[in-house]
Write a protein that holds these residues in place. Structure first.
Motif, short mmCIF file in Angstrom:
data_model
loop_
_atom_site.label_atom_id
_atom_site.label_comp_id
_atom_site.label_asym_id
_atom_site.label_seq_id
_atom_site.Cartn_x
_atom_site.Cartn_y
_atom_site.Cartn_z
N ILE A 453 0.84 -1.20 0.00
CA ILE A 453 0.00 0.00 0.00
C ILE A 453 0.88 1.25 0.00
O ILE A 453 0.62 2.20 -0.75
N CYS A 454 1.95 1.22 0.80
CA CYS A 454 2.87 2.37 0.84
C CYS A 454 3.36 2.70 -0.57
O CYS A 454 3.32 3.85 -0.99
N LYS A 455 3.82 1.66 -1.26
CA LYS A 455 4.38 1.88 -2.60
C LYS A 455 3.33 2.49 -3.53
O LYS A 455 3.59 3.45 -4.25
N ARG A 456 2.12 1.93 -3.47
CA ARG A 456 1.08 2.43 -4.38
C ARG A 456 0.69 3.87 -4.07
O ARG A 456 0.48 4.68 -4.97
N VAL A 457 0.56 4.18 -2.79
CA VAL A 457 0.17 5.54 -2.42
C VAL A 457 1.26 6.53 -2.84
O VAL A 457 0.98 7.56 -3.45
N VAL A 458 2.51 6.16 -2.52
CA VAL A 458 3.62 7.07 -2.86
C VAL A 458 3.68 7.27 -4.37
O VAL A 458 3.79 8.40 -4.87
N GLU A 459 3.53 6.18 -5.13
CA GLU A 459 3.61 6.30 -6.59
C GLU A 459 2.42 7.05 -7.16
O GLU A 459 2.55 7.77 -8.14
N ALA A 460 1.24 6.88 -6.53
CA ALA A 460 0.07 7.63 -6.99
C ALA A 460 0.29 9.13 -6.82
O ALA A 460 -0.31 9.94 -7.51
N HIS A 461 1.16 9.51 -5.88
CA HIS A 461 1.49 10.93 -5.68
C HIS A 461 2.68 11.34 -6.54
O HIS A 461 3.18 12.46 -6.40
N GLY A 462 3.14 10.43 -7.40
CA GLY A 462 4.27 10.75 -8.26
C GLY A 462 5.61 10.65 -7.54
O GLY A 462 6.61 11.18 -8.02
N GLY A 463 5.65 9.97 -6.42
CA GLY A 463 6.90 9.84 -5.66
C GLY A 463 7.52 8.47 -5.82
O GLY A 463 7.04 7.64 -6.61
N THR A 464 8.62 8.23 -5.11
CA THR A 464 9.28 6.93 -5.16
C THR A 464 9.49 6.44 -3.72
O THR A 464 9.52 7.22 -2.79
#
Lengths: 491, 213
Positions: A453-464
């Protein structure tokens, strides 16, 4: 008959003027009356064109010569003066008629243009006013077939590569297929439109041919007879094609906004399903927790070991609740629901996450190192809070009892870089990437959802987000976008 | 759930009266005059928000909204509709009891009309417009003071971003949470509060801020 009438008028006019001159000269000798003929010829040329004027000038010459030039009563032409007179009359007739006819032609063209633009204007307003674009398109096809050179006119829509007839004349399956080809390849057949001008190309002389013209969101199919295509007709055709292009595009836009509305309502449906699901899952857990904690209260009068059991059961129920929350969060992310990004303080996110986990984190030493002037981040507060909560929970799971969990953040290259580090055992090199996979877990008890979930949320915000082993233990580093600073900051 | 709640609350010496629907709640609230009403938003029959609106003229008791919805918008909506606090299911009995006690304490403060509002060693003197921490005066800008004052007047209760923006900045600022976030960060700095573990102004995720009562 209509073509003879001007000539008859010319002859009649000449006879009339001859009679008038005869009448006048019989009363009084007036010189230069032959100029009256000139008037007539001028009028004839201006009104009827070249040939009636020529007829008039020859008639005038003949009659004048016969009746008034001595010897009267003969057609004799003597001397250059009379010949010159004839030539002048003819020249006046020709030049004037030329001028007049070019003037008339200009006027006729102007009128035709005005008529055309009026017709187009009416068609366009009518077409744009009708709520159904297809109705407007049918009107347009009807107008096009009124042109003499167009014997059929149909519009074909191409959606997902499939051509379907939209308006106008019937088309055969082969024609439809040809229209699809024309659209796909952007190639026109039998017709060319360049800079608003239509050119027809023909392969078989004397026959009606079907022409295909690809437009932005469809194809115009026309049965054309190039022999009947005058410049006015082609101009009108070009205008109609332009209008059709516009209307087809309008239809596509309407179609797409309709589809966007559909997607939006499917988003609403997903949200409704998810919240009903969470209701179904969470209600029984809620009852469990309320009951367990009620009984665990000293006032309930249970023995200490019984109370301990209830507290442990409540802890399990809490864990179950968090897992259900994770599953729902994951499905929310999978469903691609919109993030609600706003300016958020990273410290607030940390505070919220630590508050939710205060029972767990009591077993660790939490060290939060945030600079005073940390810029705000542009994130969905709930989702971003979940990233921190999951990373903190993960750190708690791995940190030794009383071990330090460190949270830090710093702006770096236009983003906020943040990390959560614990003193637990290092992650195997080969697993550094896999820890973020859904359902992948290093422990028997883990759900494998938290870090995914962390990865998906961060990536949904355009982050890594990445995992690494530091000297003290594993560190998870992730980035969030910074909030845009308002142009007028508060004092 | 209702039975478990009734049992749990009775252990803490609360007198509990339970009803099954929104209509009944409005009727009973007027007759029974409770100090605190726990209102579940997922009610059969009359919708939870409609019940909340109908309850307000019927009773002066505090309303704590109970919801299983994880959606922050529902919390904001409930607070805007006049709820005093909310709890999200599932929760432990102690947590609920703590909330109920806080709401009751606040009610008592409001009735007493205390001019100085305290949160730990932070004191806000509304009459003299002064703010002190541990007896030491803190200098705030007018905007900072207005925000703190508004939170203080509703101490213990979550105040939504929209309400804060409207009260402190005006209607034009609604939706721009940069303002509230930025000013709260400034206030915390001046009060010497740790933003990652605040003592005074607590962030309510997705909702707004609350001054610890």
């Amino acid at each position: 008959m209509r073509r003879l009438a001007p000539h008859a008028i010319a002859v009649g006019g000449v006879i009339g003027i001859t009679a008038a001159i005869g009448l006048i000269t019989s009363r009084a000798p007036v010189q230069g009356l032959s100029a009256l003929y000139l008037l007539l010829v001028l009028w004839l040329a201006a009104r009827w064109g070249r040939w009636p004027a020529v007829v008039g000038s020859i008639g005038a010459f003949v009659l004048y010569d016969f009746y008034f030039v001595p010897p009267v009563g003969t057609f004799s032409v003597r001397g250059t003066a009379e010949l010159l007179e004839l030539v002048v009359l003819l020249a006046v007739a020709l030049v004037t008629s030329q001028l007049a006819s070019s003037l008339r032609r200009t006027r006729a063209t102007a009128e035709a243009l005005a008529r055309e633009s009026r017709a187009l204007y009416e068609l366009a307003t009518e077409a744009l006013r009708s709520s159904e674009v297809t109705v407007a398109l049918s009107m347009l096809c009807g107008r096009a077939t009124e042109l003499r050179c167009v014997d059929r006119f149909a519009l074909v829509a191409v959606e997902y590569g499939l051509p379907s007839p939209l308006a106008g004349s019937e088309l055969s399956a082969a024609e439809l297929k040809q229209a699809g080809w024309s659209h796909e390849n952007g190639r026109s057949v039998g017709i060319a439109v360049r800079g608003g001008a239509v050119t027809l190309m023909r392969t078989h002389p004397g026959a009606t041919e079907t022409a295909y013209l690809p437009l932005a969101s469809g194809v115009a199919v026309m049965g054309m007879d190039a022999d009947l295509a005058g410049p006015d007709e082609l101009r009108m055709l070009a205008a109609l094609i332009g209008l059709a292009d516009l209307l087809l595009d309008r239809r596509r836009v309407a179609f797409e906004s309709e589809r966007a509305r559909g997607l939006e309502s499917s988003d609403r449906l997903k949200t409704a399903i998810l919240s009903s699901l969470s209701h179904e899952f969470k209600s029984p857990i809620a009852s469990l927790r309320t009951g367990l904690t009620a009984l665990a209260a000293p006032q309930a009068g249970l023995k200490p070991d019984q109370r301990e059991l209830l507290v442990d059961l409540d802890r399990q129920a809490t864990r179950l609740d968090r897992m259900v929350g994770d599953l729902l969060a994951l499905s929310r992310l999978e469903a691609g629901l919109e993030l609600e990004r706003e300016a958020q303080s990273f410290a607030d996110l940390v505070a919220g996450a630590t508050r939710g986990l205060r029972t767990e984190l009591a077993a660790n030493k939490l060290a939060v190192e945030l600079p005073d002037d940390l810029p705000l981040v542009q994130v969905d507060e709930v989702q971003a809070g979940r990233v921190l909560a999951n990373l903190l929970e993960n750190a708690h799971e791995w940190a030794p009892p009383n071990g330090v969990i460190e949270v830090g953040a710093a702006p770096r290259g236009g983003v906020l870089e943040a990390w959560v580090e614990n003193e637990g055992p290092p992650i195997a090199i080969g697993d550094l990437d896999r820890v973020f996979d859904t359902f992948w877990t290093r422990r028997a008890r883990g759900s494998g959802l938290g870090l995914a979930i962390c990865k998906r949320v961060v990536e949904a915000h355009g982050g890594t987000i990445r995992a690494e082993n530091r000297r003290r233990g594993p560190r998870f580093t992730f980035t969030f976008p910074l909030a845009p600073v308002p142009s007028v900051p508060d004092s | 759930m209702q039975r478990a709640l009734r049992t749990g609350l009775s252990y803490h010496d609360f007198d509990v009266h339970a009803v099954g629907s929104g209509e009944e709640a409005v009727r009973e609230a007027a007759a029974w005059r409770p100090d605190v009403i726990l209102l579940d938003l997922g009610l059969p029959g009359m919708d939870g928000f409609a019940t909340l609106k109908a309850l307000r003229p019927a009773t002066r008791g505090a309303v704590i909204v109970v919801s299983v919805m994880p959606d922050e918008k529902d919390k904001v909506r409930a607070l805007d509709a006049g709820a005093d606090d909310y709890v999200v299911k599932p929760f432990g009995t102690e947590e609920l009891v703590a909330r109920i006690r806080a709401v009751l304490r606040r009610q008592a403060d409001v009735t007493a009309g205390e001019p100085i509002i305290r949160s730990g060693d932070l004191a806000i003197d509304i009459g003299r417009r002064s703010v002190t921490v541990d007896g030491k005066l803190v200098r705030l800008t007018p905007t900072e003071y207005e925000l703190l004052r508004f939170l203080a007047l509703h101490a213990g209760k979550p105040v939504t971003h929209t309400t804060l923006l409207r009260q402190v900045w005006g209607d034009y600022a609604i939706g721009d949470t940069y303002n509230t976030r930025y000013v709260v960060a400034q206030i915390r700095k001046k009060l010497g509060d740790d933003p990652a573990n605040p003592r005074y102004i607590v962030n309510e995720p997705g909702v707004g801020y609350r001054l610890e009562g």
